[in-house]
Write an enzyme that holds these catalytic residues in place. Structure first.
Site, PDB file in Angstrom:
ATOM      1  CB  CYS A   2     -36.937-100.354 -71.271  1.00 51.44           C
ATOM      2  SG  CYS A   2     -38.464-101.031 -71.935  1.00 51.44           S
ATOM      3  NE  ARG A  27     -34.791 -94.653 -70.578  1.00 48.91           N
ATOM      4  CZ  ARG A  27     -34.469 -93.623 -71.337  1.00 48.91           C
ATOM      5  NH1 ARG A  27     -33.986 -92.544 -70.788  1.00 48.91           N
ATOM      6  NH2 ARG A  27     -34.631 -93.658 -72.635  1.00 48.91           N
ATOM      7  CD1 TRP A  74     -44.106 -97.900 -68.813  1.00 49.81           C
ATOM      8  CD2 TRP A  74     -44.238 -98.161 -71.035  1.00 49.81           C
ATOM      9  NE1 TRP A  74     -45.334 -97.441 -69.218  1.00 49.81           N
ATOM     10  CE2 TRP A  74     -45.443 -97.583 -70.576  1.00 49.81           C
ATOM     11  CE3 TRP A  74     -44.092 -98.414 -72.397  1.00 49.81           C
ATOM     12  CZ2 TRP A  74     -46.486 -97.252 -71.434  1.00 49.81           C
ATOM     13  CZ3 TRP A  74     -45.132 -98.083 -73.257  1.00 49.81           C
ATOM     14  CH2 TRP A  74     -46.311 -97.512 -72.761  1.00 49.81           C
ATOM     15  CG  ASN A  98     -35.539 -97.863 -74.544  1.00 51.92           C
ATOM     16  OD1 ASN A  98     -36.756 -97.945 -74.591  1.00 51.92           O
ATOM     17  ND2 ASN A  98     -34.903 -96.695 -74.548  1.00 51.92           N
ATOM     18  N   GLY A  99     -37.097 -99.951 -76.842  1.00 55.17           N
ATOM     19  CA  GLY A  99     -37.608 -99.573 -78.164  1.00 55.17           C
ATOM     20  C   GLY A  99     -38.669-100.565 -78.613  1.00 55.17           C
ATOM     21  CD  GLU A 478     -49.751 -79.989 -65.907  1.00 55.26           C
ATOM     22  OE1 GLU A 478     -50.044 -80.482 -67.006  1.00 55.26           O
ATOM     23  OE2 GLU A 478     -48.847 -80.449 -65.186  1.00 55.26           O
ATOM     24  CE  LYS A 482     -48.712 -83.504 -63.299  1.00 53.70           C
ATOM     25  NZ  LYS A 482     -48.285 -82.924 -64.475  1.00 53.70           N
ATOM     26  CD  GLU A 485     -49.390 -87.116 -65.458  1.00 55.97           C
ATOM     27  OE1 GLU A 485     -48.534 -87.380 -66.297  1.00 55.97           O
ATOM     28  OE2 GLU A 485     -49.325 -86.079 -64.750  1.00 55.97           O
ATOM     29  CG  HIS A 501     -70.966 -75.022 -75.844  1.00 51.00           C
ATOM     30  ND1 HIS A 501     -72.009 -74.664 -76.655  1.00 51.00           N
ATOM     31  CD2 HIS A 501     -70.342 -73.871 -75.496  1.00 51.00           C
ATOM     32  CE1 HIS A 501     -72.005 -73.344 -76.817  1.00 51.00           C
ATOM     33  NE2 HIS A 501     -70.996 -72.847 -76.121  1.00 51.00           N
ATOM     34  CE  LYS A 601     -39.947 -86.710 -65.233  1.00 45.11           C
ATOM     35  NZ  LYS A 601     -41.127 -85.861 -65.046  1.00 45.11           N
TER      36      LYS A 601
HETATM   37  C1  G6P Z   1     -44.704 -88.584 -70.125  1.00 48.59           C
HETATM   38  C2  G6P Z   1     -44.554 -88.026 -68.723  1.00 48.59           C
HETATM   39  C3  G6P Z   1     -45.152 -86.620 -68.654  1.00 48.59           C
HETATM   40  C4  G6P Z   1     -44.519 -85.739 -69.709  1.00 48.59           C
HETATM   41  C5  G6P Z   1     -44.630 -86.341 -71.107  1.00 48.59           C
HETATM   42  C6  G6P Z   1     -43.779 -85.584 -72.119  1.00 48.59           C
HETATM   43  O1  G6P Z   1     -46.031 -88.813 -70.398  1.00 48.59           O
HETATM   44  O2  G6P Z   1     -45.206 -88.871 -67.781  1.00 48.59           O
HETATM   45  O3  G6P Z   1     -44.914 -86.066 -67.370  1.00 48.59           O
HETATM   46  O4  G6P Z   1     -45.141 -84.486 -69.693  1.00 48.59           O
HETATM   47  O5  G6P Z   1     -44.144 -87.690 -71.094  1.00 48.59           O
HETATM   48  O6  G6P Z   1     -42.428 -85.761 -71.789  1.00 48.59           O
HETATM   49  P1  G6P Z   1     -41.281 -84.753 -72.183  1.00 48.59           P
HETATM   50  O7  G6P Z   1     -40.026 -85.358 -71.599  1.00 48.59           O
HETATM   51  O8  G6P Z   1     -41.235 -84.720 -73.685  1.00 48.59           O
HETATM   52  O9  G6P Z   1     -41.608 -83.435 -71.595  1.00 48.59           O
END
Ligand code: G6P
Length: 606
Positions: A2, A27, A74, A98-99, A478, A482, A485, A501, A601
């Site tokens: 958060c 956050r 969050w 936050n935590g 990746e 993406k 997400e 497989h 994020k």
């Molecule tokens: C979250 C974000 C991702 C990111 C991951 C790791 O899941 O949505 O975009 O890759 O955290 O975050 P970091 O800050 O450690 O790269």
């Protein structure tokens, strides 16, 4: 994960709390709230959903306070409702958190036994009740806070206001970051430099176990033992305050387009353009290393996987890459002579930080590839290898990913040279190739309109497969991540050799298959996979380069042709098409690109 802000101001703070919360929305954005002390009384305003909803509440019912705290959430314990939104109040105490408090159920029972009741399902309300419990036992506020902190296990960053105390805010940090901002006759608490960025760039980072009281003029900081301590006040880069969308619709779109510049700035920090040699800061002796361990989560983990491909191939240096949440708990066997590299855009991801600390405790040398140069990871490692792509706001990482790859590519070339695998002329050639990457990334972003055309079709799919070989395998992962997400379409990335497989059973006319196949040493095999898929009715989106386009079997639904490049930088050049594909599919589906549901994020809880 958060976001927290607190202001002891000389003028009303509500607008500034909101401004800061908007910067902290990366956050979490399940709910938001503020509280202020007005004439000794604490007033709260809260709303489920994004900051906009809280703004509407404040428009109807303004908060006129010069001392206030704010929070964007969050959700962990309790759904994203107004009732569970922070700040939480118990008796005289109102706080944001936050935590995660691990022993909250136990504490809740204890407090219920003392006759207290609870309004929300959160662990946070228990902290408020605990501080109030200590206060009502007669302790002054700071002592009451400390007594409560000593009973908590888990992670917290807190900002606390107390009924009757018009002049100060208390804070505490363990496991989750908290900074103190020093203004002009005003003081601030915030989750990070970004939160207090509009008000001050003079910041002190609290350390594990610290707690603090701020008033208009000073911060009194105490360590975990209750001893007064001084924490260095630093001037942070103004870039922390620069986060604008410009002419783009979304931060993600802007950040995709930022990549040539972000990569250029990053590469410039790792090579010497006068000599065309690598210039890696930090004095790590790659020749002496026996092994590298990369720990990371999410997109940063995938960048780490690409690093493994490059470093092992070029430098013959073994690299293990592991998801930090697995690594930290499975008691991995570690040996001397190893370097741990934490890859993290934020530098705050809880699992990555814990994995890093695990390695450090085993005596390993440590480095961090981070975007947030003032983050916890950056402060705790032996060597910081920053990326220079500027603040990344879109939840789905794009420009941090390519900038991370730039650092790892530079490390691979430097390690190859240090270990005698390449001579100086080859090092210079590779550095020149790397320096050419930003131009080619810019060209591959020009594929924009081709991607847009195929997005409408992909938006109808239930499942999408991404296939690649060699370095294109991490990129397939990746691409799938993406898409998942931000468009909420189920997608899987596979090593193309694994097709037979299992995943080939998924192939039918409804399942688009994105094949990443530049004309490299794997091309023929990838082209065979393409034929196998098409023979079963699969609709192939073929992402390649000009030579691959000429050699590809006929029959792909769509061919997208990125610029040709040296294999060293192909992952960088092929990144934009997969990012754009996810972006345009999400737009088609009307999804919230920058703030996808359930995500955040920066994941500062495990
Ligand atoms: C979250 C974000 C991702 C990111 C991951 C790791 O899941 O949505 O975009 O890759 O955290 O975050 P970091 O800050 O450690 O790269």
């Amino acid at each position: 994960m958060c976001g927290i802000i607190g202001i002891v101001g000389t003028k009303p703070v509500a607008e500034r709390l909101i401004e800061s919360l908007k910067r902290l929305e990366y956050r979490g954005y399940d709910s938001a709230g503020v509280a202020g002390v007005v004439g000794g009384h604490v007033q709260r305003r809260r709303a489920a959903g994004k900051i906009k909803a809280l703004e509407a509440v404040l428009a109807d019912d303004p908060l006129v306070a010069k001392v206030g705290i704010g929070h964007t959430r969050w959700a962990t314990h309790g759904g994203p409702s107004t009732r569970n939104a922070h700040p939480h109040t118990a008796g005289r105490v109102t706080l944001v958190h936050n935590g995660i408090i691990e022993n909250y159920a136990e504490l809740r029972e204890m407090l219920k036994g003392e006759g207290r009741s609870f309004d929300s399902e959160t662990d946070t309300e228990v902290i408020a009740a605990l501080v109030d419990f200590e206060l009502s036992g007669g302790k002054p506020p700071l002592e009451a806070l400390k007594a409560a902190l000593d009973k908590l296990s888990g992670a917290y960053a807190l900002a606390v206001v107390i009924e009757g105390e018009d002049e100060f805010i208390m804070g505490a940090r363990k496991g989750s970051p908290l900074v103190v901002g020093y203004g002009d006759g005003e003081m601030f608490l915030g989750s990070d430099a970004l939160a207090v960025g509009p008000f001050t760039n003079r910041i002190a980072y609290l350390e594990e176990g610290d707690y603090v009281a701020i008033d208009r003029h000073q911060a009194r900081i105490f360590d975990v033992h209750g001893q007064p301590v001084l924490r260095e006040v630093r001037q942070v880069a103004a870039s922390a305050a620069l986060v604008e969308k410009g002419n783009y619709r979304h931060f993600m779109e802007k950040e995709i387009h930022d990549q040539p510049e972000g990569c250029q700035r990053t590469i410039a920090a790792y090579v010497d353009t006068l000599t065309d040699r690598t210039a890696i800061p930090g004095g790590i002796d790659f020749a002496a290393l026996e092994r590298i361990q990369i720990v990371a989560c999410g997109t940063s983990y995938i960048a780490g996987l690409l690093g493994k491909y490059m470093i092992e191939q070029l430098a013959d240096l073994p690299v293990d890459v592991e998801i930090a949440s697995e690594f930290r708990y499975r008691q991995p066997a570690l040996r001397g002579g190893s370097l741990v590299i934490a890859m993290s855009q934020s530098g705050e991801t809880a699992d990555t930080l814990a994995a890093l600390r695990y390695c450090q405790a085993k005596g390993m040398q440590s480095a961090a590839v981070v975007n947030a140069a003032e983050s916890t990871m950056a402060r705790e490692v032996d060597v910081v290898w920053p990326i220079h792509c500027g603040p990344e706001i879109g939840v789905a990482s794009t420009k941090a990913f390519t900038a991370q790859i730039c650092v790892l590519t530079s490390l691979a070339v430097a390690a190859a040279r240090a270990r005698g695998r390449i001579d100086e002329a080859e090092e210079q050639r590779l550095v020149r190739v790397l320096l050419g990457a930003p131009r080619l990334i810019a060209e591959s972003i020009n594929l924009d309109s081709a991607v847009r055309a195929v997005a409408a079709e992909i938006a109808k799919a239930q499942d999408v497969l991404y296939l690649g070989r060699g370095p294109m395998y991490p990129l397939a992962l990746e691409g799938a991540l993406k898409l998942k997400e931000i468009s909420y379409i189920h997608a899987e990335g596979y090593a193309a050799g694994e097709l037979k497989h299992g995943p080939i059973a998924l192939v039918d006319e409804q399942t688009p298959i994105v094949i990443l196949a530049p004309f490299d040493s794997y091309f023929e095999k990838s082209a065979s996979n393409m034929s196998e898929v098409m023979a079963r009715g699969g609709q192939v989106v073929f992402i390649t380069d000009p030579q691959g386009e000429r050699q590809a079997p006929a029959g792909a639904r769509v061919v997208m042709t990125a610029p040709g490049s040296d294999p060293l930088i192909t992952p960088l050049v092929m990144s934009a098409p997969i990012q754009l594909l996810a972006y345009y599919v999400a737009l088609q589906k009307g999804a919230d690109v920058d703030q996808p549901r359930n995500l955040a994020k920066s994941v500062t809880v495990e």
